[in-house]
Design a protein around this motif. Structure first.
Motif, mmCIF file in Angstrom:
data_model
loop_
_atom_site.group_PDB
_atom_site.id
_atom_site.type_symbol
_atom_site.label_atom_id
_atom_site.label_comp_id
_atom_site.label_asym_id
_atom_site.label_seq_id
_atom_site.Cartn_x
_atom_site.Cartn_y
_atom_site.Cartn_z
ATOM 1 N N GLU A 62 0.830 -1.209 0.000
ATOM 2 C CA GLU A 62 0.000 0.000 0.000
ATOM 3 C C GLU A 62 0.865 1.260 0.000
ATOM 4 N N ASP A 63 1.948 1.225 0.763
ATOM 5 C CA ASP A 63 2.854 2.374 0.797
ATOM 6 C C ASP A 63 3.466 2.611 -0.584
ATOM 7 N N ARG A 64 3.890 1.522 -1.230
ATOM 8 C CA ARG A 64 4.500 1.667 -2.560
ATOM 9 C C ARG A 64 3.475 2.184 -3.565
ATOM 10 N N LEU A 65 2.276 1.680 -3.468
ATOM 11 C CA LEU A 65 1.226 2.086 -4.404
ATOM 12 C C LEU A 65 0.914 3.576 -4.268
ATOM 13 N N ARG A 66 0.991 4.107 -3.069
ATOM 14 C CA ARG A 66 0.692 5.527 -2.859
ATOM 15 C C ARG A 66 1.722 6.439 -3.529
ATOM 16 N N THR A 67 2.915 5.917 -3.808
ATOM 17 C CA THR A 67 3.916 6.760 -4.462
ATOM 18 C C THR A 67 3.583 7.030 -5.926
ATOM 19 N N PHE A 68 2.617 6.299 -6.484
ATOM 20 C CA PHE A 68 2.267 6.425 -7.900
ATOM 21 C C PHE A 68 1.107 7.398 -8.129
ATOM 22 N N ASP A 69 0.947 8.356 -7.218
ATOM 23 C CA ASP A 69 -0.191 9.269 -7.321
ATOM 24 C C ASP A 69 -0.169 10.110 -8.595
ATOM 25 N N THR A 70 1.016 10.338 -9.162
ATOM 26 C CA THR A 70 1.111 11.124 -10.397
ATOM 27 C C THR A 70 1.730 10.315 -11.539
ATOM 28 N N TRP A 71 1.551 9.013 -11.494
ATOM 29 C CA TRP A 71 2.133 8.126 -12.519
ATOM 30 C C TRP A 71 1.603 8.495 -13.907
ATOM 31 N N PRO A 72 2.499 8.696 -14.906
ATOM 32 C CA PRO A 72 2.061 9.265 -16.191
ATOM 33 C C PRO A 72 1.605 8.259 -17.241
ATOM 34 N N LEU A 73 1.892 6.966 -17.080
ATOM 35 C CA LEU A 73 1.620 6.012 -18.154
ATOM 36 C C LEU A 73 0.316 5.257 -17.921
ATOM 37 N N SER A 74 -0.482 5.143 -18.960
ATOM 38 C CA SER A 74 -1.744 4.411 -18.854
ATOM 39 C C SER A 74 -1.579 2.927 -19.164
ATOM 40 N N TYR A 75 -0.504 2.551 -19.888
ATOM 41 C CA TYR A 75 -0.345 1.166 -20.328
ATOM 42 C C TYR A 75 0.481 0.309 -19.368
ATOM 43 N N ILE A 76 1.024 0.913 -18.311
ATOM 44 C CA ILE A 76 1.677 0.165 -17.231
ATOM 45 C C ILE A 76 0.991 0.597 -15.938
ATOM 46 N N SER A 77 0.327 -0.319 -15.288
ATOM 47 C CA SER A 77 -0.479 0.069 -14.131
ATOM 48 C C SER A 77 0.370 0.236 -12.875
ATOM 49 N N PRO A 78 0.048 1.210 -12.016
ATOM 50 C CA PRO A 78 0.738 1.368 -10.737
ATOM 51 C C PRO A 78 0.658 0.102 -9.883
ATOM 52 N N GLN A 79 -0.496 -0.590 -9.953
ATOM 53 C CA GLN A 79 -0.661 -1.810 -9.168
ATOM 54 C C GLN A 79 0.396 -2.852 -9.545
ATOM 55 N N SER A 80 0.614 -3.049 -10.850
ATOM 56 C CA SER A 80 1.587 -4.060 -11.287
ATOM 57 C C SER A 80 3.008 -3.669 -10.901
ATOM 58 N N LEU A 81 3.302 -2.388 -10.924
ATOM 59 C CA LEU A 81 4.631 -1.924 -10.547
ATOM 60 C C LEU A 81 4.863 -2.069 -9.049
ATOM 61 N N ALA A 82 3.861 -1.702 -8.265
ATOM 62 C CA ALA A 82 3.990 -1.826 -6.806
ATOM 63 C C ALA A 82 4.106 -3.286 -6.397
ATOM 64 N N GLU A 83 3.346 -4.159 -7.050
ATOM 65 C CA GLU A 83 3.418 -5.592 -6.738
ATOM 66 C C GLU A 83 4.771 -6.183 -7.100
ATOM 67 N N ALA A 84 5.433 -5.583 -8.087
ATOM 68 C CA ALA A 84 6.761 -6.046 -8.494
ATOM 69 C C ALA A 84 7.870 -5.506 -7.599
ATOM 70 N N GLY A 85 7.498 -4.692 -6.602
ATOM 71 C CA GLY A 85 8.493 -4.178 -5.667
ATOM 72 C C GLY A 85 8.989 -2.784 -5.949
ATOM 73 N N PHE A 86 8.339 -2.077 -6.877
ATOM 74 C CA PHE A 86 8.801 -0.754 -7.276
ATOM 75 C C PHE A 86 8.042 0.365 -6.571
ATOM 76 N N ILE A 87 8.738 1.498 -6.426
ATOM 77 C CA ILE A 87 8.110 2.752 -6.022
ATOM 78 C C ILE A 87 8.372 3.761 -7.140
ATOM 79 N N TYR A 88 7.551 4.777 -7.217
ATOM 80 C CA TYR A 88 7.698 5.805 -8.243
ATOM 81 C C TYR A 88 8.592 6.918 -7.719
ATOM 82 N N THR A 89 9.576 7.317 -8.521
ATOM 83 C CA THR A 89 10.513 8.366 -8.103
ATOM 84 C C THR A 89 10.032 9.765 -8.467
#
Length: 270
Positions: free
Chosen positions: A26-53
């Motif tokens: 949930e913490d990682r997912l919250r970092t994607f509040d301004t994620w710019p891409l529609s074809y890569i979902s924040p959920q899939s990135l957060a589940e893969a262990g990523f945070i948005y810089t």
């Protein structure tokens, strides 16, 4: 031959803080509040262990610190994490067991993608490309992608061999290792590493570094040298290996002029 990663740019040594390592999904997912891409979902990135810089489409693994950007349509974050940073424990934990492009797992499906393959200017045959695990990406001229490891290759030259190029650029591909074996991959990598260092003065004194003498100076493409080594399974003197490589090249050229010719079986890497 040029090679293209699904992520042309990555940094695998970024530092992660203790706070980042302790972040929940949930913490990682919250970092994607301004994620710019529609074809890569924040959920899939957060589940893969990523945070948005918050820099373009750049993301970072909370464990290994690997930073990636320039995501492309069709990229799968879990798979990409494992492929580019296989030592990361988090990537191994969340990685999916399925291949990169499940729809292209069967040879017949890969072969069917080559309906518009530019046969008139590209010497590689669709059946050979499909056998080596590649399917054709029509919108990219001669770009192909491995269904298993996701590696993309383009700008094929006349002497490029699909299996050898696969082993050069993605030696850890499970499909490649299953079909060709570890010894084949190791020999390809040895030639490839020599090729990269062929102008180093110290290597010219190494008797086993026959690629230095062959590749540029005698005009023998490494593809045929590798095929010669694979076919005869022993070390040749320079003149013998060059002769064997040139014989294989001549036979393959005959095959290219007549696709029904059975000589191809003699020239293929076993």
């Amino acid at each position: 031959m040029t090679v293209r990663d699904c992520h042309p740019t990555c940094f695998c040594s970024a530092v992660t803080s203790a706070a980042e390592r302790q972040m929940s999904l949930e913490d990682r997912l919250r970092t994607f509040d301004t994620w710019p891409l529609s074809y890569i979902s924040p959920q899939s990135l957060a589940e893969a262990g990523f945070i948005y810089t918050h820099e373009g489409d750049e993301v970072k693994c909370v464990l290994c610190g690997m930073v990636h950007f320039n995501w492309m349509i069709g990229d799968q974050p879990k798979f990409e994490h494992r492929r580019i940073s296989p030592e990361c424990a988090y990537a191994a934990m969340v990685a999916d067991d399925e291949v990169y492009v499940p729809a292209m797992k069967e040879y017949r499906d890969r072969f069917a993608t080559y309906a518009k393959w530019p046969r008139q200017v590209i010497s590689q045959r669709p059946m050979d490309m499909a056998n080596a695990g590649f399917f054709f990406m029509e919108e990219m001229w001669d770009q192909v992608q491995c269904f298993c490891c996701g590696r993309k290759l383009a700008q094929w030259t006349r002497d490029d061999d699909p299996w050898i190029e696969h082993a050069k650029y993605e030696p850890r591909c499970t499909y490649l290792l299953e079909k060709k074996g570890l010894r084949f991959v190791q020999e390809v990598r040895r030639f490839h590493d020599m090729d990269k260092l062929k102008w180093a003065g110290s290597l010219r004194k190494n008797r086993m570094d026959f690629l230095v003498a062959f590749d540029m100076e005698q005009g023998v493409h490494y593809t045929y040298l590798i095929k010669a080594v694979q076919r005869y399974r022993r070390f040749f003197r320079i003149k013998d290996l060059v002769k064997a490589a040139n014989t294989i090249r001549a036979r393959i050229n005959e095959v290219r002029m007549d696709e029904n010719c059975q000589l191809e079986k003699e020239c293929s890497v076993s």
